[in-house]
Scaffold this motif. Structure first.
Motif, PDB file in Angstrom:
ATOM      1  N   GLN A  24      -3.635   0.820  -3.054  1.00  0.00           N
ATOM      2  CA  GLN A  24      -3.487  -0.564  -2.626  1.00  0.00           C
ATOM      3  C   GLN A  24      -3.153  -1.393  -3.848  1.00  0.00           C
ATOM      4  O   GLN A  24      -3.914  -1.419  -4.814  1.00  0.00           O
ATOM      5  N   TYR A  28      -4.272   6.957  -1.200  1.00  0.00           N
ATOM      6  CA  TYR A  28      -3.642   5.651  -1.069  1.00  0.00           C
ATOM      7  C   TYR A  28      -3.725   4.888  -2.387  1.00  0.00           C
ATOM      8  O   TYR A  28      -4.627   5.118  -3.195  1.00  0.00           O
ATOM      9  N   SER A  62       1.117   5.416   0.144  1.00  0.00           N
ATOM     10  CA  SER A  62       0.416   6.563   0.706  1.00  0.00           C
ATOM     11  C   SER A  62       1.045   7.840   0.171  1.00  0.00           C
ATOM     12  O   SER A  62       2.232   7.876  -0.153  1.00  0.00           O
ATOM     13  N   ARG A 106       0.833  -1.186   0.000  1.00  0.00           N
ATOM     14  CA  ARG A 106       0.000   0.000   0.000  1.00  0.00           C
ATOM     15  C   ARG A 106       0.873   1.243   0.000  1.00  0.00           C
ATOM     16  O   ARG A 106       1.708   1.427   0.893  1.00  0.00           O
TER      17      ARG A 106
END
Length: 123
Positions: free
Chosen positions: A81, A79, A21, A19
């Motif tokens: 993912q 974000y 950010s 993930r």
């Protein structure tokens, strides 16, 4: 000034997950569309996915059903993912934002980029 700072990159095995950010900071009045892009050496920077304030997204074909973009407006964070990454997903990933910033002369629209975070997919 406005800054975007990405984090979360690294080495991940094919089929794993990661993930990313990106946090925005500075004299921000509003953030509109947030984007993830990626770039490999010698290639043009390509869009991974944008996300609007309403949560609308538009994934690149390679990202559909594997990647998910989301945002937390209260934290001014976006974000990405990455699920089931493949070796061909190896790239520097950049976030980009359409921002209205507070300037001495008033509000100004600006497009901002982060410095990028390296993602390497390898066993």
């Amino acid at each position: 000034q406005v800054q975007l700072v990405e984090s979360g990159g690294g080495v991940v095995q094919p089929g794993g997950s990661l993930r990313l950010s990106c946090v925005a900071s500075g004299n921000i009045s509003s953030i509109y569309t947030l984007n993830w892009f990626r770039q490999t050496p010698g290639a043009l920077r390509e869009s991974v996915a944008p996300i609007t304030p309403a949560g609308n997204t538009n994934y690149a074909d390679f990202a559909k059903r594997r990647f998910a973009i989301s945002r937390n407006s209260a934290k001014e964070t976006v974000y990405l993912q990455m699920n089931s990454p493949k070796p061909e997903d190896t790239a520097v990933y950049y976030c980009n934002a359409d921002i209205i910033r507070r300037a001495a002369s008033g509000l100004e629209a600006t497009g901002s980029w982060g410095q990028g975070t390296q993602v390497t997919v390898s066993s």
